[in-house]
Design a protein around this motif. Structure first.
Motif, PDB file in Angstrom:
ATOM      1  N   TRP A   1       0.932  -1.158   0.150  1.00 54.98           N
ATOM      2  CA  TRP A   1       0.102   0.012  -0.023  1.00 54.98           C
ATOM      3  C   TRP A   1       0.868   1.100  -0.065  1.00 54.98           C
TER       4      TRP A   1
ATOM      5  N   ASN B   1       5.579  -1.331   8.163  1.00 53.31           N
ATOM      6  CA  ASN B   1       5.409  -0.021   7.639  1.00 53.31           C
ATOM      7  C   ASN B   1       6.665   0.807   7.567  1.00 53.31           C
TER       8      ASN B   1
ATOM      9  N   LYS C   1      -3.429   3.033   5.917  1.00 49.60           N
ATOM     10  CA  LYS C   1      -3.132   1.836   4.941  1.00 49.60           C
ATOM     11  C   LYS C   1      -4.876   1.442   4.879  1.00 49.60           C
TER      12      LYS C   1
END
Length: 345
Positions: A156, A211, A267
């Motif tokens: 993402w 992330n 996300k």
């Protein structure tokens, strides 16, 4: 005497002189007197009509001025769409906008790209031999985007990010390059580690979700599941779930435990700020909605807000939520710029 009385006196004197004249015509004189008298009677009415018209004109002008005056005119809303679309630059030189192209794109490398409104999905075409080639995905402000690579890994990309990756993974490693922010859900593949490189930092995984944020001078890595090895400048550290590593070229590594939702809510399409300063919030909103923010004073930058909501399509909805908790806050929109001002009550 006033002007009308003086005019009547003068007319009377003229009439008396005319009557004394030897060639005076009575019918002509009477008609002239009647017209003059009627004209003088109409003059006050005409002046009243002109005065009323002037009042109406002034009233209309005042209404227009009030509508244009700050705080009283119809407010300009922050509801403009992003200026640019997602761009895919393929290894063979072709450039497409996934938001405008749907269907399957065949590449010389033996990869197939399925383009749709939800993102891109790469699959390997087993009927062809693989050849090396890297694609570049550019995600501008205002448009988070998702891509699934040929190995099944899902990424993402947050707004204002760039990802460079092979069309197919046919080497000993699966390596991608990131600028901006991305959330990775890496597919396990024994003997072929997945590597993310960004600003001199290397993150090596076998199967994990994490992330990476590189919007500032630091590279911030937040691990959700699995295990992640991070190395930079001859330093190395292993992250476990709910841990975050902050690497600054001038200060080295810094590790801490965090609530991962603080750093991954974007996300899932959420706006989540837990007691964040307004300046930090506007930096995120600037990327999400492609707007610039200007503060009227330094004190307003430090105002703190808590916000937890699905990310709306229009920035104006977010501004209304922020204003509802601070009545002394005013957002003035000018084009794609939001001016943050204080309302003095």
């Amino acid at each position: 005497m006033n002007k009308e009385e003086l005019a009547a006196f003068a007319a009377n004197r003229e009439l008396r002189a005319a009557l004394a004249a030897p060639d005076f015509n009575e019918e002509t004189g009477w008609e002239a007197f009647r017209k003059a008298h009627a004209h003088r009677r109409r003059r006050p009415a005409l002046r009243l009509w002109l005065a009323a018209a002037a009042v109406l004109i002034l009233a209309a002008g005042a209404a227009v001025w009030l509508l244009q005056a700050p705080g009283t005119r119809n407010p300009v809303l922050a509801d403009s769409a992003p200026r640019q679309g997602v761009e895919l630059r393929m290894a063979d030189g072709r450039v497409v906008e996934p938001g405008k192209v749907s269907g399957t794109i065949r590449q010389q490398s033996g990869a197939l790209i399925h383009s749709g409104s939800q993102g891109l999905k790469y699959t390997a075409d087993t009927r062809q031999e693989y050849c090396s080639g890297k694609d570049t995905l550019l995600v501008p402000n205002g448009l988070p985007f998702r891509v699934q690579l040929a190995d099944g890994s899902k990424i993402w990309l947050n707004a204002g990010s760039r990802l460079i990756y092979p069309q197919v993974f046919d080497g000993p490693e699966r390596e991608v390059l990131l600028e901006g922010e991305a959330y990775f859900d890496v597919a396990q593949r024994s003997g072929q580690p997945f590597i993310v490189r960004s600003r001199g930092v290397t993150m090596t995984v076998l199967g994990t979700t994490f992330n990476v944020n590189t919007y500032t001078s630091s590279v911030v890595t937040t691990l959700c599941t699995g295990k992640l090895r991070v190395s930079a400048a001859q330093q190395q550290m292993v992250l476990l779930p709910d841990e975050q590593l902050d690497y600054n070229p001038g200060g080295g590594f810094g590790k801490r435990e965090v609530d991962t939702r603080d750093f991954t809510a974007w996300k899932d399409g959420d706006l989540y700020f837990d007691g964040e300063e307004l300046e930090a919030i506007t930096k995120s909103l600037s990327r999400y909605y492609d707007y610039e923010f200007v503060f009227a004073g330094p004190d307003m930058r430090k105002l703190r807000f808590t916000l937890d909501m699905p990310r709306p399509a229009k920035l104006q909805v977010v501004l209304d939520h922020l204003k509802s908790s601070r009545q002394d806050l005013h957002f003035r929109i000018d084009g794609r710029t939001v001016y943050i001002e204080a309302v003095h009550q």
